[in-house]
Design a protein around this motif. Structure first.
Motif, PDB file in Angstrom:
ATOM      1  N   ILE A 195       0.829  -1.206   0.000  1.00  0.00           N
ATOM      2  CA  ILE A 195       0.000   0.000   0.000  1.00  0.00           C
ATOM      3  C   ILE A 195       0.858   1.250   0.000  1.00  0.00           C
ATOM      4  O   ILE A 195       0.543   2.231  -0.666  1.00  0.00           O
ATOM      5  N   VAL A 196       1.965   1.237   0.731  1.00  0.00           N
ATOM      6  CA  VAL A 196       2.829   2.422   0.823  1.00  0.00           C
ATOM      7  C   VAL A 196       3.305   2.845  -0.562  1.00  0.00           C
ATOM      8  O   VAL A 196       3.319   4.037  -0.901  1.00  0.00           O
ATOM      9  N   ASP A 197       3.703   1.885  -1.391  1.00  0.00           N
ATOM     10  CA  ASP A 197       4.248   2.193  -2.713  1.00  0.00           C
ATOM     11  C   ASP A 197       3.211   2.770  -3.667  1.00  0.00           C
ATOM     12  O   ASP A 197       3.569   3.342  -4.693  1.00  0.00           O
ATOM     13  N   LYS A 198       1.936   2.636  -3.323  1.00  0.00           N
ATOM     14  CA  LYS A 198       0.885   3.111  -4.216  1.00  0.00           C
ATOM     15  C   LYS A 198       0.353   4.491  -3.826  1.00  0.00           C
ATOM     16  O   LYS A 198      -0.515   5.030  -4.513  1.00  0.00           O
ATOM     17  N   LEU A 199       0.850   5.046  -2.728  1.00  0.00           N
ATOM     18  CA  LEU A 199       0.340   6.322  -2.241  1.00  0.00           C
ATOM     19  C   LEU A 199       1.346   7.443  -2.485  1.00  0.00           C
ATOM     20  O   LEU A 199       2.559   7.215  -2.461  1.00  0.00           O
ATOM     21  N   PRO A 200       0.860   8.663  -2.704  1.00  0.00           N
ATOM     22  CA  PRO A 200       1.768   9.791  -2.960  1.00  0.00           C
ATOM     23  C   PRO A 200       2.727  10.069  -1.807  1.00  0.00           C
ATOM     24  O   PRO A 200       3.888  10.416  -2.023  1.00  0.00           O
ATOM     25  N   SER A 201       2.234   9.927  -0.572  1.00  0.00           N
ATOM     26  CA  SER A 201       3.059  10.209   0.605  1.00  0.00           C
ATOM     27  C   SER A 201       2.677   9.215   1.694  1.00  0.00           C
ATOM     28  O   SER A 201       1.565   9.261   2.233  1.00  0.00           O
ATOM     29  N   ALA A 202       3.582   8.307   2.017  1.00  0.00           N
ATOM     30  CA  ALA A 202       3.243   7.257   2.981  1.00  0.00           C
ATOM     31  C   ALA A 202       4.502   6.640   3.559  1.00  0.00           C
ATOM     32  O   ALA A 202       5.585   6.716   2.978  1.00  0.00           O
ATOM     33  N   GLU A 203       4.320   6.007   4.710  1.00  0.00           N
ATOM     34  CA  GLU A 203       5.391   5.261   5.361  1.00  0.00           C
ATOM     35  C   GLU A 203       4.758   4.083   6.098  1.00  0.00           C
ATOM     36  O   GLU A 203       3.574   4.113   6.444  1.00  0.00           O
ATOM     37  N   PRO A 204       5.525   3.030   6.333  1.00  0.00           N
ATOM     38  CA  PRO A 204       4.947   1.848   6.988  1.00  0.00           C
ATOM     39  C   PRO A 204       4.905   1.981   8.507  1.00  0.00           C
ATOM     40  O   PRO A 204       5.717   2.684   9.115  1.00  0.00           O
ATOM     41  N   PHE A 205       3.947   1.293   9.093  1.00  0.00           N
ATOM     42  CA  PHE A 205       3.844   1.131  10.548  1.00  0.00           C
ATOM     43  C   PHE A 205       3.612  -0.355  10.763  1.00  0.00           C
ATOM     44  O   PHE A 205       2.480  -0.813  10.877  1.00  0.00           O
ATOM     45  N   GLU A 206       4.692  -1.115  10.743  1.00  0.00           N
ATOM     46  CA  GLU A 206       4.592  -2.568  10.799  1.00  0.00           C
ATOM     47  C   GLU A 206       4.734  -3.040  12.236  1.00  0.00           C
ATOM     48  O   GLU A 206       5.795  -2.894  12.848  1.00  0.00           O
ATOM     49  N   VAL A 207       3.664  -3.586  12.778  1.00  0.00           N
ATOM     50  CA  VAL A 207       3.658  -4.015  14.171  1.00  0.00           C
ATOM     51  C   VAL A 207       2.609  -5.102  14.362  1.00  0.00           C
ATOM     52  O   VAL A 207       1.544  -5.079  13.741  1.00  0.00           O
ATOM     53  N   ASP A 208       2.910  -6.058  15.219  1.00  0.00           N
ATOM     54  CA  ASP A 208       1.974  -7.116  15.593  1.00  0.00           C
ATOM     55  C   ASP A 208       1.014  -6.543  16.624  1.00  0.00           C
ATOM     56  O   ASP A 208       1.403  -6.235  17.751  1.00  0.00           O
ATOM     57  N   LEU A 209      -0.241  -6.363  16.251  1.00  0.00           N
ATOM     58  CA  LEU A 209      -1.212  -5.722  17.134  1.00  0.00           C
ATOM     59  C   LEU A 209      -1.625  -6.590  18.318  1.00  0.00           C
ATOM     60  O   LEU A 209      -2.349  -6.130  19.196  1.00  0.00           O
ATOM     61  N   SER A 210      -1.167  -7.829  18.354  1.00  0.00           N
ATOM     62  CA  SER A 210      -1.424  -8.663  19.526  1.00  0.00           C
ATOM     63  C   SER A 210      -0.306  -8.531  20.557  1.00  0.00           C
ATOM     64  O   SER A 210      -0.373  -9.126  21.635  1.00  0.00           O
ATOM     65  N   ASP A 211       0.706  -7.726  20.248  1.00  0.00           N
ATOM     66  CA  ASP A 211       1.870  -7.547  21.120  1.00  0.00           C
ATOM     67  C   ASP A 211       1.857  -6.119  21.670  1.00  0.00           C
ATOM     68  O   ASP A 211       2.259  -5.176  20.987  1.00  0.00           O
ATOM     69  N   THR A 212       1.400  -5.959  22.903  1.00  0.00           N
ATOM     70  CA  THR A 212       1.266  -4.629  23.493  1.00  0.00           C
ATOM     71  C   THR A 212       2.594  -3.886  23.529  1.00  0.00           C
ATOM     72  O   THR A 212       2.667  -2.692  23.213  1.00  0.00           O
ATOM     73  N   ASP A 213       3.656  -4.565  23.930  1.00  0.00           N
ATOM     74  CA  ASP A 213       4.965  -3.912  24.009  1.00  0.00           C
ATOM     75  C   ASP A 213       5.422  -3.414  22.645  1.00  0.00           C
ATOM     76  O   ASP A 213       6.023  -2.334  22.530  1.00  0.00           O
ATOM     77  N   ALA A 214       5.148  -4.198  21.598  1.00  0.00           N
ATOM     78  CA  ALA A 214       5.535  -3.795  20.250  1.00  0.00           C
ATOM     79  C   ALA A 214       4.746  -2.564  19.798  1.00  0.00           C
ATOM     80  O   ALA A 214       5.294  -1.668  19.143  1.00  0.00           O
ATOM     81  N   ILE A 215       3.464  -2.512  20.143  1.00  0.00           N
ATOM     82  CA  ILE A 215       2.647  -1.346  19.799  1.00  0.00           C
ATOM     83  C   ILE A 215       3.209  -0.101  20.469  1.00  0.00           C
ATOM     84  O   ILE A 215       3.377   0.954  19.842  1.00  0.00           O
ATOM     85  N   VAL A 216       3.511  -0.209  21.752  1.00  0.00           N
ATOM     86  CA  VAL A 216       4.034   0.931  22.501  1.00  0.00           C
ATOM     87  C   VAL A 216       5.348   1.417  21.898  1.00  0.00           C
ATOM     88  O   VAL A 216       5.553   2.623  21.680  1.00  0.00           O
ATOM     89  N   ALA A 217       6.247   0.484  21.603  1.00  0.00           N
ATOM     90  CA  ALA A 217       7.549   0.855  21.045  1.00  0.00           C
ATOM     91  C   ALA A 217       7.401   1.546  19.696  1.00  0.00           C
ATOM     92  O   ALA A 217       8.074   2.547  19.413  1.00  0.00           O
ATOM     93  N   ALA A 218       6.523   1.025  18.844  1.00  0.00           N
ATOM     94  CA  ALA A 218       6.331   1.618  17.521  1.00  0.00           C
ATOM     95  C   ALA A 218       5.658   2.984  17.618  1.00  0.00           C
ATOM     96  O   ALA A 218       6.031   3.928  16.918  1.00  0.00           O
ATOM     97  N   ALA A 219       4.662   3.099  18.491  1.00  0.00           N
ATOM     98  CA  ALA A 219       3.924   4.358  18.623  1.00  0.00           C
ATOM     99  C   ALA A 219       4.807   5.476  19.149  1.00  0.00           C
ATOM    100  O   ALA A 219       4.634   6.650  18.775  1.00  0.00           O
ATOM    101  N   ARG A 220       5.735   5.152  20.010  1.00  0.00           N
ATOM    102  CA  ARG A 220       6.584   6.183  20.602  1.00  0.00           C
ATOM    103  C   ARG A 220       7.595   6.768  19.621  1.00  0.00           C
ATOM    104  O   ARG A 220       8.256   7.762  19.940  1.00  0.00           O
ATOM    105  N   LYS A 221       7.674   6.200  18.440  1.00  0.00           N
ATOM    106  CA  LYS A 221       8.518   6.771  17.388  1.00  0.00           C
ATOM    107  C   LYS A 221       7.777   7.838  16.583  1.00  0.00           C
ATOM    108  O   LYS A 221       8.382   8.544  15.770  1.00  0.00           O
ATOM    109  N   ILE A 222       6.474   7.939  16.803  1.00  0.00           N
ATOM    110  CA  ILE A 222       5.646   8.893  16.059  1.00  0.00           C
ATOM    111  C   ILE A 222       5.528  10.183  16.867  1.00  0.00           C
ATOM    112  O   ILE A 222       5.049  10.169  18.005  1.00  0.00           O
ATOM    113  N   GLN A 223       5.938  11.271  16.279  1.00  0.00           N
ATOM    114  CA  GLN A 223       5.913  12.561  16.976  1.00  0.00           C
ATOM    115  C   GLN A 223       4.626  13.343  16.713  1.00  0.00           C
ATOM    116  O   GLN A 223       4.107  14.004  17.612  1.00  0.00           O
TER     117      GLN A 223
END
Length: 215
Positions: free
Chosen positions: A38-66
């Motif tokens: 999907i990212v490659d098909k959009l004018p402006s996009a970036e991936p947010f790849e995370v296992d949504l069943s893993d709370t720690d992974a969600i927290v770590a990924a979200a904290r990179k978003i400003q």
């Protein structure tokens, strides 16, 4: 350009939303893995790849978003079977993906959404209002998601807008199995247009609830 984070953006309703909002938003495309489709098909996009069943992974990924203006919870799972045939793991996965992941991601991104006076959209279901046979886990998760969304809307009034969208049967791989029956389904683009309506209603108004169903 405003930024929208969309979970479940690699397929189905989430992908349709990403393609619609991607016309004039930077998209952070949520996927369990390989969001490049999907990212490659959009004018402006970036991936947010995370296992949504893993709370720690969600927290770590979200904290990179400003910065984020719109958060859309579109990822979901459905295990269709009589209650007696659903095992503990299926119940746990349903609650993890459909309820706890949105709660965790919202909690982590709420400060950024408050700064932008942003918008949270949950893609719920008609099953968030009434029971559906052989959908006990799914219904329970959607009732919980509706309760969370409704209460959050009250708490964040004046700071963050909160919208609950309840699609009817939609033509996605979630309902592709013949066991889900052959009743009419609508294209995911119809749900994406409902999301667009909620997005464009702001910043001084909020679509609190929207139900869209096959004609």
């Amino acid at each position: 350009m405003k930024t929208a984070l969309i979970t479940g953006a690699s397929r189905g309703i989430g992908r349709a939303i990403a393609e619609e909002l991607g016309k004039d938003h930077h998209i952070i495309a949520g996927a369990t893995s390989d969001a490049s489709g999907i990212v490659d098909k959009l004018p402006s996009a970036e991936p947010f790849e995370v296992d949504l069943s893993d709370t720690d992974a969600i927290v770590a990924a979200a904290r990179k978003i400003q910065d984020v203006d719109i958060l859309i919870h579109a990822a979901g799972v459905l295990h269709k079977a009589p209650f007696g045939e659903l095992d503990a793991q299926q119940w746990r996965e349903t609650m993890d993906i459909n309820v706890l992941a949105p709660v965790t991601l919202t909690r982590e991104l709420l400060p950024a959404l408050r700064r932008s006076r942003g918008l949270i959209i949950t893609i719920n279901s008609g099953a968030g209002f009434h029971g559906v046979e052989e959908n006990t886990a799914y219904c329970a998760s959607k009732f919980a998601l509706r309760g969370f969304t409704d209460a959050l809307r009250l708490e964040e009034k004046g700071q963050v807008r909160v919208t609950s969208i309840h699609p009817g049967r939609t033509d996605t791989d979630m309902l592709a199995d013949p066991k889900h029956g052959d009743r009419p389904k609508m294209h995911p683009d119809n749900v994406a247009r409902a999301v667009r309506l909620a997005v464009d209603a702001g910043p001084d108004a909020v679509v609190e609830f929207l139900r869209v169903a096959p004609a």
